[in-house]
Design a protein around this motif. Structure first.
Motif, PDB file in Angstrom:
ATOM      1  N   THR A 267      42.081  22.049  53.262  1.00 42.57           N
ATOM      2  CA  THR A 267      42.638  22.660  52.052  1.00 42.57           C
ATOM      3  C   THR A 267      44.108  22.267  51.917  1.00 42.57           C
TER       4      THR A 267
ATOM      5  N   ARG B 130      46.478  24.056  52.209  1.00 44.82           N
ATOM      6  CA  ARG B 130      47.303  24.812  53.160  1.00 44.82           C
ATOM      7  C   ARG B 130      47.500  24.066  54.481  1.00 44.82           C
TER       8      ARG B 130
ATOM      9  N   GLN C 293      50.221  17.245  52.512  1.00 47.24           N
ATOM     10  CA  GLN C 293      48.917  17.864  52.310  1.00 47.24           C
ATOM     11  C   GLN C 293      47.924  16.846  51.755  1.00 47.24           C
TER      12      GLN C 293
ATOM     13  N   LYS D 211      54.632  18.165  50.027  1.00 44.45           N
ATOM     14  CA  LYS D 211      54.766  19.537  49.525  1.00 44.45           C
ATOM     15  C   LYS D 211      56.147  19.735  48.885  1.00 44.45           C
TER      16      LYS D 211
END
Length: 228
Positions: free
Chosen positions: A174, A176, A182, A214
């Protein structure tokens, strides 16, 4: 101050490129588009790469859509970054498409992510939605290479994400995952599919993925250099 002329000549070195980028600072996208004879789209929903393409016309980029740096002769990647009135990035930054198969033997040092981020010309552009595209201004450029700490942060995230891809866990990754880097779906629509490895080592079809920086990472990067 007169608007610089578009150029097809690639810059001879990074300093020349930086000077060209500095000469665009303060002008609006509308002013540059008009000078270059380009039509301004109503918004960026379907034209995500339009701002970068406009700036390439003035900077002399030669790579086009090839999977190399935008200025391969001098080893520099161009990244436009939409910012708010406080100088904070408004979105994550796409780095490159993630390879989901054939990853044996790939290391951080030889990875496409590291190659793309070795040297980056960041050009902040006003990006708040209430500002019409034509009147958004271009900010001061920054020529950046990761320092040792940033390189280590990126390496750790890249290795963690690549381990998950190789182990067949791509579907469970994901946004996260990762502190600064990411992995997210990168496709024009939900019908696009590419080959990947499943949990039992079998070939599966999944959405293409891309590596993104990010906002927290690019915010710190801009803040440190512009003392925000």
């Amino acid at each position: 101050m007169s608007i610089p002329l578009p150029t097809t000549l690639p810059p001879q070195d990074a300093q020349t490129l930086l000077e060209r980028a500095k000469s665009l600072s303060g002008f609006t996208l509308g002013e540059l588009a008009q000078r270059a004879g380009l039509t301004i789209p109503p918004d960026l929903k379907r034209e995500k790469g339009w701002v970068g393409m406009l700036l390439e016309v003035y900077l002399g980029a030669s790579a086009g859509s090839k999977p190399e740096q935008d200025f391969p002769e001098i080893g520099v990647e161009l990244k436009t970054i939409p910012i708010d009135h406080s100088g904070n990035p408004l979105e994550t930054t796409f780095v490159c498409v993630a390879p989901l198969t054939g990853n044996s033997g790939v290391t951080w040092e030889s990875s496409h992510v590291r190659h793309k981020l070795t040297r980056v010309l960041w050009i902040p552009v006003e990006g708040e939605r209430q500002i019409p595209l034509a009147t958004r201004r271009i900010g001061t450029p920054l020529l950046w290479s990761p320092n040792a700490e940033e390189d280590e942060q990126l390496r750790q995230d890249w290795e963690e994400l690549m381990d998950l891809i190789v182990l067949g866990k791509v579907e469970s990754i994901t946004a996260r995952h990762g502190e600064v880097l990411q992995l997210r779906p990168k496709a024009a629509n939900n019908k696009a599919r590419t080959e990947a490895i499943g949990e039992k080592g079998q070939p599966i079809m999944t959405l293409p993925r891309g590596f993104y920086l990010k906002k927290s990472f690019t915010r710190q990067l801009l803040a440190r250099h512009f003392l925000l």
